[in-house]
Design a protein around this motif. Structure first.
Motif, PDB file in Angstrom:
ATOM      1  N   LEU A 151       3.803  16.103  31.371  1.00 38.47           N
ATOM      2  CA  LEU A 151       4.767  16.743  30.462  1.00 38.47           C
ATOM      3  C   LEU A 151       6.163  16.174  30.666  1.00 38.47           C
ATOM      4  N   PRO A 169       7.576  18.999  24.061  1.00 39.67           N
ATOM      5  CA  PRO A 169       6.168  19.093  23.690  1.00 39.67           C
ATOM      6  C   PRO A 169       5.746  20.556  23.534  1.00 39.67           C
ATOM      7  N   ARG A 189      -1.212  21.458  18.748  1.00 41.24           N
ATOM      8  CA  ARG A 189      -0.047  21.262  19.623  1.00 41.24           C
ATOM      9  C   ARG A 189      -0.101  19.853  20.208  1.00 41.24           C
ATOM     10  N   ASP A 190       0.927  19.558  21.021  1.00 38.15           N
ATOM     11  CA  ASP A 190       0.972  18.229  21.647  1.00 38.15           C
ATOM     12  C   ASP A 190       0.024  18.131  22.835  1.00 38.15           C
ATOM     13  N   ARG A 239      -4.312  14.123  25.376  1.00 36.70           N
ATOM     14  CA  ARG A 239      -3.750  15.388  24.883  1.00 36.70           C
ATOM     15  C   ARG A 239      -4.533  16.635  25.297  1.00 36.70           C
ATOM     16  N   MET A 285       6.351  13.072  28.833  1.00 36.79           N
ATOM     17  CA  MET A 285       6.415  13.349  27.388  1.00 36.79           C
ATOM     18  C   MET A 285       7.807  13.774  26.943  1.00 36.79           C
TER      19      MET A 285
END
Ligand code: AMP
Ligand code: MG
Length: 386
Positions: free
Chosen positions: A302, A168, A233-234, A279, A305
């Motif tokens: 994270l 990510p 961004r993620d 997010r 993810m």
């Protein structure tokens, strides 16, 4: 208000599934595998000498005639018959007829002949073909984190391009009119921005890149513009501006961007309040609060993810410093944990609260104190190791 566990569940429910990408072997470290990887060959691919010495027939004794010299990378041309041997190097394929290697230190050479100073067993110092792996066997599985050993294994099995979960991409943004860059001397009423640096360092500890979007003032429209940039961004990590003050404009900015807040108040100290929308995390402005919310919520987010288990170790420890004050939230107390006489021992470090980042530099753990709990000296407590 939500408990830490309720908040945790809500947050993990919103984690996007990992995206898959193919990366080159050189870039594979730190990723999580998105495919099973099978070996394309036996490993070792041939019966292999594990020592520098002489390939012999284990049953042979006396002075053996040296019929050949086999360095690594060369295949023997001669068979080892009774009374003979071949000089061989580590990693070279065994010659036909030989079943053991005697290491050079345990031999005495005399011109073209060699005498074994100690007998060898059949199979000694030889790694048989396919001992480690058979061709077609799956050696690394989907979901496995690629550390140094796994990267070397991919090279061994000829896997030069590998399907992994994409890492990510994360951005950090600090909000606050009072913030100046670390290379400036703060004027009256100002302080240096530390959160984007500490939070970015926490992100990078996970092996991820983190873009620093700098500092934005307490201005709703300015914050909105940076949020839009960050959401390319993620995950976007904001700090500051999430309390109930008039100048706390992160939540109004997120709402103006059409985001649905999943939570605001969580029973955690330090760290109340923070906010979460898909997010986006709005971390508290106080540095220790931001740090704790990252550890407790953002790090597992994270990890999910990436498809990786990045959980910090939790241990039970004997507490040396009592915790007298009961509070209505789960309390994370900076502490030092050491291993001593077969148990973990924890002592809390002197700490002035959520702004006191310096205390964290003396800590290697948090003692996690449940709601409405006090501990006497010697109590068994849960610690989160940093
Ligand atoms: P806030 O959440 O914006 O009310 O900020 C809470 C406290 O954290 C205030 O004392 C801020 O000055 C401080 N603070 C906010 N942002 C940062 C930052 N990026 N670095 C260091 N301290 C901060
Ligand atoms: Mg502020």
């Amino acid at each position: 208000m939500l408990t830490v566990e309720q908040a945790f569940e809500i947050i993990l429910r919103d984690v996007p599934a990992p995206r898959e990408v193919v990366v080159a072997l050189e870039a594979a470290a730190g990723h999580v595998l998105a495919e099973d990887c099978a070996s394309d060959l036996d490993m070792p691919p041939f019966d292999k000498a594990m020592m520098d010495g002489f390939a012999v027939r284990a049953a042979d004794t006396g002075a053996l005639e040296i019929v050949e010299d086999i360095p690594a990378g060369k295949v023997a041309a001669r068979e080892v018959g009774p009374g003979t041997c071949s000089k061989i190097m580590t990693g070279a394929p065994m010659p036909r007829g030989a079943d053991a290697v005697q290491q050079v230190e345990k031999t005495r050479r005399d011109g073209g002949r060699v005498t074994l100073l100690e007998p060898v067993r059949a199979g000694q110092n030889v790694a048989p073909r396919a001992q480690d792996l058979k061709a077609g066997e799956i050696v690394l599985r989907k979901g496995q984190s690629l550390r140094a050993a796994e990267v070397g294994t991919l090279a061994t099995i000829g896997k030069t391009r590998v399907r992994v979960n994409a890492k990510p991409r994360v951005a950090v943004l600090a909000t606050g009119d009072e913030l100046v860059a670390p290379d400036r001397t703060p004027g009256p009423g100002q302080i240096r921005n530390s959160n984007t640096y500490s939070v970015a360092a926490q992100v990078r500890e996970l092996g991820l890149d983190c873009d620093d979007l700098g500092v934005v003032g307490d201005d709703r429209e300015a914050i909105r513009a940076r949020i839009r940039e960050g959401l390319r961004r993620d995950l976007l990590l904001l700090s500051g501006g999430v309390s109930a003050g008039e100048r706390d404009l992160v939540i109004p900015a997120l709402e103006a961007e059409g985001m649905t807040l999943r939570m605001h108040q969580v029973l955690i100290k330090p760290g109340r309040p923070f906010c979460f929308a898909p997010r986006v995390f709005g971390l508290p402005g106080n540095p220790v609060s931001a740090f704790v919310i990252f550890e407790v919520f953002v790090r597992p987010y994270l990890g999910r993810m990436m498809g990786a288990d990045v959980a910090r170790a939790r241990v039970r420890a004997r507490l040396e410093t009592p915790v007298t004050r009961k509070i209505d939230r789960v309390h994370f107390l900076p502490a030092r944990v050491r291993y001593e006489e077969a148990e973990y021992v924890a002592e809390t470090v002197p700490w002035h609260g959520s702004a006191d980042l310096f205390a964290l530099t003396r800590a290697n753990a948090f003692v996690v104190v449940p709601i409405q709990t006090a501990y006497g000296k010697g109590a068994e407590v849960e610690c989160l190791l940093l």
